[in-house]
Design an enzyme around this catalytic site. Sequence first.
Site, short mmCIF file in Angstrom:
data_model
loop_
_atom_site.label_atom_id
_atom_site.label_comp_id
_atom_site.label_asym_id
_atom_site.label_seq_id
_atom_site.Cartn_x
_atom_site.Cartn_y
_atom_site.Cartn_z
N HIS A 81 -1.47 -1.21 11.06
CA HIS A 81 -1.71 -1.07 10.40
C HIS A 81 -1.04 -0.12 8.55
O HIS A 81 0.07 -0.69 9.41
CB HIS A 81 -2.15 0.74 10.49
CG HIS A 81 -3.44 1.37 11.29
ND1 HIS A 81 -3.95 1.95 11.40
CD2 HIS A 81 -4.27 0.31 12.00
CE1 HIS A 81 -4.78 2.13 12.94
NE2 HIS A 81 -4.65 1.02 13.14
N GLU A 86 0.51 1.67 6.95
CA GLU A 86 1.37 2.77 6.92
C GLU A 86 2.80 2.19 8.25
O GLU A 86 3.82 2.87 7.94
CB GLU A 86 1.30 4.43 7.59
CG GLU A 86 0.08 4.98 7.09
CD GLU A 86 -1.47 4.65 7.30
OE1 GLU A 86 -2.93 5.19 6.95
OE2 GLU A 86 -1.64 3.42 7.69
N CYS A 144 -4.12 7.94 10.60
CA CYS A 144 -4.93 7.65 11.86
C CYS A 144 -4.47 8.42 12.97
O CYS A 144 -3.28 8.89 12.32
CB CYS A 144 -5.46 6.57 12.24
SG CYS A 144 -4.46 5.49 13.09
N CYS A 159 -0.50 6.43 13.02
CA CYS A 159 -0.13 6.74 12.01
C CYS A 159 0.58 7.80 11.98
O CYS A 159 1.40 8.16 11.55
CB CYS A 159 -0.78 6.34 11.15
SG CYS A 159 -1.06 4.61 11.01
#
Length: 149
Positions: free
Chosen positions: A56, A58, A86, A89
């Site tokens: 992801h 992040e 999410c 993260c």
Amino acid sequence: MITPFDDTYFMKKALQEAQMAFDKDEVPVGAVVVLKDKIIARAHNLTETLNDVTAHAEMQAFTAASDFLGGKYLKECTLYVTLEPCQMCAGASYWTQIGKIVYGAPEPQRGFVNLNTQLHPKTKVVSGVLGEECSQLLKKFFVEKRNLN
């Protein structure tokens, strides 16, 4: 004193990253990590490119920022991300001890807010910065995906 380096300025930089993800056929989420008005890390989703569900924006940004700083803690940093983090993260942000998270679009199903994911107690959160622009890019991506299938 007015500074050009405000939350909107840095969210626009995260949106540029999200556009790069979009152009690679990745879910268009972008992130930047900022320290003292300087971007020290830029990232976007790479889950398809790397065939890695943890890639992801992040997570990529945390790794790049830690590499830049030479340490794992991001206490004085701000994460700007186009979509509400999410659970994974948000959990990673806890361990980095990030000082502040600023996000654009909410993620009511998988976001950390609805899932009650605990952030580090000192982490500040700002939501909705350029939220409409962030949402529109995501909507465009998924509309195009549905039309291709």
